[in-house]
Design an enzyme around this catalytic site. Sequence first.
Site, PDB file in Angstrom:
ATOM      1  N   HIS A 136      18.653  14.232 -57.442  1.00 14.19           N
ATOM      2  CA  HIS A 136      19.986  14.047 -56.398  1.00 14.19           C
ATOM      3  C   HIS A 136      21.132  14.795 -57.112  1.00 14.19           C
ATOM      4  O   HIS A 136      22.035  15.374 -56.299  1.00 14.19           O
ATOM      5  CB  HIS A 136      20.080  12.548 -55.931  1.00 14.19           C
ATOM      6  CG  HIS A 136      21.206  12.442 -54.965  1.00 14.19           C
ATOM      7  ND1 HIS A 136      20.733  12.746 -53.533  1.00 14.19           N
ATOM      8  CD2 HIS A 136      22.370  12.210 -55.031  1.00 14.19           C
ATOM      9  CE1 HIS A 136      21.804  12.539 -52.862  1.00 14.19           C
ATOM     10  NE2 HIS A 136      22.889  12.328 -53.395  1.00 14.19           N
TER      11      HIS A 136
ATOM     12  N   TYR B 138      19.520  18.388 -59.703  1.00 14.41           N
ATOM     13  CA  TYR B 138      18.746  19.492 -58.833  1.00 14.41           C
ATOM     14  C   TYR B 138      17.752  19.902 -60.216  1.00 14.41           C
ATOM     15  O   TYR B 138      17.354  21.167 -60.171  1.00 14.41           O
ATOM     16  CB  TYR B 138      19.548  20.450 -58.618  1.00 14.41           C
ATOM     17  CG  TYR B 138      20.543  20.164 -57.459  1.00 14.41           C
ATOM     18  CD1 TYR B 138      20.211  20.072 -56.243  1.00 14.41           C
ATOM     19  CD2 TYR B 138      21.812  19.738 -57.777  1.00 14.41           C
ATOM     20  CE1 TYR B 138      20.882  19.741 -55.054  1.00 14.41           C
ATOM     21  CE2 TYR B 138      22.732  19.354 -56.684  1.00 14.41           C
ATOM     22  CZ  TYR B 138      22.334  19.394 -55.298  1.00 14.41           C
ATOM     23  OH  TYR B 138      23.005  19.076 -54.380  1.00 14.41           O
TER      24      TYR B 138
ATOM     25  N   LYS C  55      29.758  21.305 -45.263  1.00 16.94           N
ATOM     26  CA  LYS C  55      28.677  21.184 -46.041  1.00 16.94           C
ATOM     27  C   LYS C  55      27.675  19.928 -45.156  1.00 16.94           C
ATOM     28  O   LYS C  55      28.334  19.124 -44.426  1.00 16.94           O
ATOM     29  CB  LYS C  55      29.064  20.323 -47.268  1.00 16.94           C
ATOM     30  CG  LYS C  55      28.115  20.347 -48.404  1.00 16.94           C
ATOM     31  CD  LYS C  55      28.383  19.695 -49.696  1.00 16.94           C
ATOM     32  CE  LYS C  55      27.133  19.411 -50.652  1.00 16.94           C
ATOM     33  NZ  LYS C  55      27.671  18.463 -51.726  1.00 16.94           N
TER      34      LYS C  55
ATOM     35  N   HIS D  72      21.038  11.293 -46.007  1.00 14.01           N
ATOM     36  CA  HIS D  72      21.129  10.104 -46.250  1.00 14.01           C
ATOM     37  C   HIS D  72      19.848   9.540 -45.858  1.00 14.01           C
ATOM     38  O   HIS D  72      20.001   8.391 -45.110  1.00 14.01           O
ATOM     39  CB  HIS D  72      22.258   9.572 -45.899  1.00 14.01           C
ATOM     40  CG  HIS D  72      23.208   8.853 -46.823  1.00 14.01           C
ATOM     41  ND1 HIS D  72      23.828   7.562 -46.756  1.00 14.01           N
ATOM     42  CD2 HIS D  72      23.364   8.934 -48.156  1.00 14.01           C
ATOM     43  CE1 HIS D  72      24.507   7.249 -47.736  1.00 14.01           C
ATOM     44  NE2 HIS D  72      24.435   8.305 -48.504  1.00 14.01           N
TER      45      HIS D  72
ATOM     46  N   ARG E 275      34.151  12.843 -46.914  1.00 24.52           N
ATOM     47  CA  ARG E 275      35.014  12.789 -48.092  1.00 24.52           C
ATOM     48  C   ARG E 275      34.553  14.189 -49.034  1.00 24.52           C
ATOM     49  O   ARG E 275      35.710  14.683 -49.390  1.00 24.52           O
ATOM     50  CB  ARG E 275      34.522  11.543 -49.029  1.00 24.52           C
ATOM     51  CG  ARG E 275      34.891  10.339 -48.571  1.00 24.52           C
ATOM     52  CD  ARG E 275      35.015   9.216 -49.626  1.00 24.52           C
ATOM     53  NE  ARG E 275      33.730   9.030 -50.162  1.00 24.52           N
ATOM     54  CZ  ARG E 275      32.766   8.052 -49.541  1.00 24.52           C
ATOM     55  NH1 ARG E 275      33.136   7.582 -48.186  1.00 24.52           N
ATOM     56  NH2 ARG E 275      31.380   7.826 -49.977  1.00 24.52           N
ATOM     57  N   ASP E 276      33.597  14.741 -48.937  1.00 23.82           N
ATOM     58  CA  ASP E 276      33.186  16.029 -49.710  1.00 23.82           C
ATOM     59  C   ASP E 276      34.259  17.293 -49.088  1.00 23.82           C
ATOM     60  O   ASP E 276      34.514  18.015 -49.790  1.00 23.82           O
ATOM     61  CB  ASP E 276      31.789  16.440 -49.534  1.00 23.82           C
ATOM     62  CG  ASP E 276      31.202  15.854 -50.470  1.00 23.82           C
ATOM     63  OD1 ASP E 276      31.668  15.127 -51.574  1.00 23.82           O
ATOM     64  OD2 ASP E 276      29.824  15.861 -50.357  1.00 23.82           O
TER      65      ASP E 276
ATOM     66  N   SER F  92      29.869   1.990 -54.415  1.00 26.68           N
ATOM     67  CA  SER F  92      30.778   1.238 -53.451  1.00 26.68           C
ATOM     68  C   SER F  92      31.457   2.485 -52.736  1.00 26.68           C
ATOM     69  O   SER F  92      31.748   3.655 -53.816  1.00 26.68           O
ATOM     70  CB  SER F  92      31.859   0.550 -54.174  1.00 26.68           C
ATOM     71  OG  SER F  92      31.146  -0.667 -54.715  1.00 26.68           O
ATOM     72  N   GLN F  93      31.628   2.395 -51.613  1.00 28.91           N
ATOM     73  CA  GLN F  93      32.056   3.641 -50.581  1.00 28.91           C
ATOM     74  C   GLN F  93      33.925   3.661 -50.845  1.00 28.91           C
ATOM     75  O   GLN F  93      34.325   2.803 -51.377  1.00 28.91           O
ATOM     76  CB  GLN F  93      31.726   3.268 -49.292  1.00 28.91           C
ATOM     77  CG  GLN F  93      30.065   3.406 -49.229  1.00 28.91           C
ATOM     78  CD  GLN F  93      29.405   4.871 -49.407  1.00 28.91           C
ATOM     79  OE1 GLN F  93      29.952   5.653 -48.600  1.00 28.91           O
ATOM     80  NE2 GLN F  93      28.788   4.735 -50.573  1.00 28.91           N
TER      81      GLN F  93
END
Lengths: 83, 733, 236
Positions: free
Chosen positions: B42, B45, B84, B88, B109-110, B306-307
């Site tokens: 993840h 790569y 992007k 998930h 967020r990205d 945590s988000q």
Amino acid sequence: MLLAKIYVTFKEGVPDPQGETMGQSLLAMGYQGVLSVRTGKYLEIKLATADKDAASREVEEMCRRLLANSVIEQYRYTLEECC
Amino acid sequence: MEPKVYRQMGLTDYEYGRIKEILGREPNYVETGMFAVMWSEHCGYKNSRPVLKLFPTEAPWVLQGPGENAGVVDIGDGQAVVFKIESHNHPSAIEPFQGAATGVGGIVRDIFTMGARPIAVLNSLRLGPLENPRNRYLMAGAVGGISFYSNCLGLPTVAGEVYFEPTYSGNPLVNAMAVGLIEHKDILRAKASGIGNDVMYIGARTGRDGIHGATFASEELSMTMEAQQPAVPVGDPFREKLLLEACLEIIKEDLIIGMQDMGAAGLTSSSCEMAARAVTGMELNLDLVPRREEGMTPYEIMLSESQERMLLVAKEGARERIEAICRRWGLEAVVIGRVTSDGIMRIKEKGRVVAAVPAKALTDQCPVYERERRRPSYLDRVQNTDLSSLPEPEDYGAALLKLIATPNLASKEWIYRQCDYMARTDTVAGPGGDAAVLRIKGTGKGLALTVDGNGRYCYLDPERGGAIAVAEAARNLSCVGARPLAITNCLNFGNPEKPEVAWQFYQAVVGMSRACEALQTPVTGGNVSFYNETEGEAIYPTPIVGMVGLLADIKHACGSGFSRENDEIILLGETHAEIGGSEYLAVIHSLVAGEPPQLDLEREKAVQELVREAIAAGLVRAAHDCAEGGLAIALAESVINGGLGARIELESSLRPDYLLFSESQSRVLLAVAPACRDRVLALARQKGIPATVIGLCGGSALEVSLNGRVLFNLSLGELEQTWRESIPALMAG
Amino acid sequence: MKFGVIVFPGSNGEQDVYHALDEVLRQPVDYLWHGDTDVSGYDCLVLPGGFSYGNYLRAGAIARFAPIMSAVIDFARAGGLVLGICNGFQILLEAGLLPGAMLRNDCLQFRCQWTHLRVENTATPFSNRFRQGQVIRVPIAHGEGNYYVDAATLAELEANRQVVFRYCDPSGKVTTAANPNGSVANIAGIINREGNILGMMPRPERCVEELLGGSDGREMLASVVDWWQRGNSNGA
């Protein structure tokens, strides 16, 4: 310290689409004895005080002002000692 | 260290050996955990990197290709699009609501870590058949989570796609794409430069949720995992909204060098990736990290997922201003460390160094595996299935109704009406068309967005399936009048350690690359999701393409519905006897077999150019891609979308079912005013593209005849009802 | 005429309202922060859509206690124009500026779709450009828009013509099928008895340009401007 356990539920007569849907599902699952389902909220509030009367007055006010909407909801609570 | 310990974290004996070599000593527990997450597929790569190099990544309009938090593409006037897609899948298989919700949160967020304001979200879902209650639960949960999160953020979900196949029953796919808009001068890279600069933590507190999520995403799902309910993070879109506004304000005031989301692999990946990009190091003091739970160990703090947390590298002297902005938005902002010059990630707790490893060792020195590739043996069987002796449907009207009711082709309104697709008041064309169209306020331009993929084609021929995914995404954009600019992709595959899966992966990337080259839509980034297997069975290889395009003039945005009586209907391209991998074959004959349709990329490019030119010249009233379900379904969709019938007269020597339901590529349906017909036909001739006038818009039925014989005549009402009510009826159980 | 659009943490419709008023209606407009306590100088306050405070507990329940709300309440009680859209409507209900409460949509899902509304009362600052009974098209986007009042209060609302918009079918018939969320009496928008505070679940700011599919919302917002200009030219 005291722990207030607060239950906020819909008043009688106020539609509760979530509760109705759950009731239908339970009947469909074979629980033929289910007469009705009403949903609600459960809250726990830790209070610094040990004075039950003062705590009770405060919780009452919190429920009235914020935690329950008197147009549709009612509330009840218990107070117990906690660590 | 006991092999059992590092193996449980996901490291092999070889990898553990490499870590010892790099460090010149045994790593401690915290360090091993950091390597394990950073060297997971993840984050690292490690199985895909050599293959991903095949993707074309450059074009004059690409401002940022792969390697950053998101890709950036120039759209003129000093503006750019940031976009992007990410998977998930594994969290969504366990807890679909939170899994999908946090998927949206992470990809958004990205986008804003690049400095862009997010403007739209798209989704791609793959699920097992809805007849199964578990799949209904997954669908309701995933859609609920997506809508919960993006609605609360105030981001429109403008497009998406979903397909149902038994192969996804145990392993659903949830891919989320986000798109943002930015001024060139605001583009931010996630770098930790400037020795001595403050490293700041802002947003939600750190808890024990999602520890080892990145590793988890790199393993196969098993039945026991489902029972274990491992740590799936919980999303708080309200906090994300505050974080988003605060970060954009911080960027506008030019207060930071860079920032990165503490998403997968949390504090570990955000810190070491920013340091590695800038060739610096960092010293972090874990005592300062805001925490939600007591007694957390350094290992847990470094690996928590945590988000809604962000790591910032502040410019010199900017700290107080950043704190003030965060305070205004009700967010915590804490300096937890500083940028150092020695390239080492030095993690301290209670005055003690608990980890010290080179940043680059975690990122760049991740081992890379060239996996053995072997063509799967099932291919000979499925590709050589004899399709010529299949019986013709007796009743073509019934066949069409059955097809249009199949969830893969039926209306997806059940999904998109739960999502606020109008937020931000830019949505000119929302879900349900070939591509979403957004106006860009303050300009006369528009953006077109789409996601596309066909796992069935890729199962039957991953190379061609991969190429078709790109071609079809581009065709979708061309059909609304937009010039395709670039793609992001999410590559969902099985276990790459299996030679057959490695072969599928390689082939799909080769096919996608070929189409990207031909259509001039380079890859600007994306995500690889391996180990999509249950009980040892891999899903169909499923690359998903997210594409952005530009409309020079928003007023020319073209829809797909027939809307004007007597408009002439033109079919561009040719229909061949290609029912391999088709919906027709799957739904009417219960077969997944044959070869996917041929794709001639030169032809594809020419057809798309023609469509765009004709739209830009104002000659086209409706354009619609002929895709899954073939010509008949494309006609039905245009009739339903525009609320007007059509009478079609076809002439062909093909079998009627082949003609109606073949999924031949590079075909587009156009509706044009009678006065424009000859100009469109002349344009087509000029470009060497077959163009046939096949009928007229009008009436309240879709009638199709072949060589003078009526194949079916269905009322608009029956078509629409069948199409609209299928998924709601299935979801009602 | 000057508009103030109030921004709560978690609001997300404020930019849409701002754009509609500024770019389309060409009216002066400012953002007002939830922590502010002064709303003087504004002629109409708009509480926009979104998820103030995440809509945690109940939609609008926490926003109602934001510092600016005391000023909004004073402004409204003094006859100032207040428009609550979607989450803004929910906040007005929680604040007691309008009667009733919101329940979850009866379908239990969020709904984003175009709806038809029948204009039930055109004698308000917010609807005077419409004809009585006119059917307008305005989109909704909410999960808790199921308006509830008890029978006695409903009777009062009806008697005082406080129901301004009702969900209907394209021909103007008020039917159960046209009700997207289960609201009592298909109510989509109500006004207070004094006629200066309007709350509605549909989003007029989202339909102010034909490019986005309709412009009935522009007429609604233009009603407010017209009303204010008329009132001021009369010296009222």
